[in-house]
Design a protein around this motif. Structure first.
Motif, short mmCIF file in Angstrom:
data_model
loop_
_atom_site.label_atom_id
_atom_site.label_comp_id
_atom_site.label_asym_id
_atom_site.label_seq_id
_atom_site.Cartn_x
_atom_site.Cartn_y
_atom_site.Cartn_z
N ALA A 168 0.97 -1.43 0.46
CA ALA A 168 0.01 -0.04 -0.09
C ALA A 168 0.96 1.30 0.26
O ALA A 168 2.01 1.14 0.36
N SER A 189 0.55 5.34 0.29
CA SER A 189 0.27 6.57 0.96
C SER A 189 1.02 7.15 0.10
O SER A 189 2.22 7.96 0.12
N ASP A 211 1.78 11.50 -0.94
CA ASP A 211 2.06 12.56 0.04
C ASP A 211 2.21 13.35 -0.80
O ASP A 211 1.33 14.32 -0.35
N VAL A 261 4.96 8.82 -2.65
CA VAL A 261 4.78 8.07 -1.30
C VAL A 261 5.20 7.58 -0.31
O VAL A 261 6.68 8.04 -0.30
N ARG A 262 4.74 7.40 0.62
CA ARG A 262 5.66 6.88 1.08
C ARG A 262 5.00 5.37 1.78
O ARG A 262 3.18 5.24 1.35
N VAL A 286 3.39 2.05 3.30
CA VAL A 286 2.39 1.83 4.72
C VAL A 286 2.26 0.60 4.86
O VAL A 286 2.10 -0.06 6.36
N SER A 342 9.87 5.87 2.00
CA SER A 342 9.58 7.05 1.04
C SER A 342 10.25 7.06 -0.37
O SER A 342 11.21 7.09 -0.31
N ARG A 344 -2.61 12.64 0.09
CA ARG A 344 -3.59 11.39 0.59
C ARG A 344 -4.57 10.22 1.28
O ARG A 344 -4.91 9.86 2.21
N ASP A 345 -4.53 9.92 -0.36
CA ASP A 345 -5.11 9.09 -0.76
C ASP A 345 -4.32 7.37 -0.48
O ASP A 345 -2.87 7.30 -0.40
N VAL A 346 -4.76 6.44 -0.49
CA VAL A 346 -3.52 5.48 -0.54
C VAL A 346 -4.24 4.05 -1.43
O VAL A 346 -5.30 3.73 -1.98
N HIS A 351 -3.63 0.42 -3.47
CA HIS A 351 -3.86 -0.67 -2.75
C HIS A 351 -3.02 -1.70 -3.92
O HIS A 351 -3.64 -1.66 -4.84
#
Length: 107
Positions: A10, A12, A14, A35-36, A38, A82, A98-100, A102
């Motif tokens: 996943a 996330s 940024d 992204v990060r 997660v 990240s 802020r969307d994730v 998958h």
């Protein structure tokens, strides 16, 4: 990792760095974002889905085509790290910070 266990990841979002639309009716839009990771390990070639897209067989997603980590190209991004990623697929304008995203299971 066992070969029969699907790998999950996943990402996330940024920030969005750029969105480049492809030709009308094709799946070659390009999204570059920071992204990060997660969950899991994101690897080149994995397909990711936006939370707002319908999920089902044949549902398009975003193919992870590049990962930049500390200024160099790498093949994977591990959990809690990240990096800047390039995703290719139709609808690249839909994800937002802020969307994730998958990963989609491989068939």
């Amino acid at each position: 990792m066992l070969d029969d266990v699907p790998e999950k990841a996943a990402l996330s979002i940024d920030s969005i760095e750029s969105v480049t639309p492809g030709d009308t009716g094709t799946a070659d839009d390009v999204l570059v974002c920071v992204v990060r990771c997660v969950e899991g390990t994101a690897r080149l070639g994995m397909v990711f889905r936006h939370p707002g897209s319908a999920v089902g067989p044949g549902t398009p997603g975003f193919l992870l085509t590049a990962i930049e980590w500390y200024g160099r190209q790498v093949g994977q991004l591990d959990t809690v790290h990240s990096g800047k990623v390039t995703l290719t697929g139709a609808g690249a304008e839909t994800p937002a910070p802020r969307d994730v995203l998958h990963s989609a299971p491989r068939h």
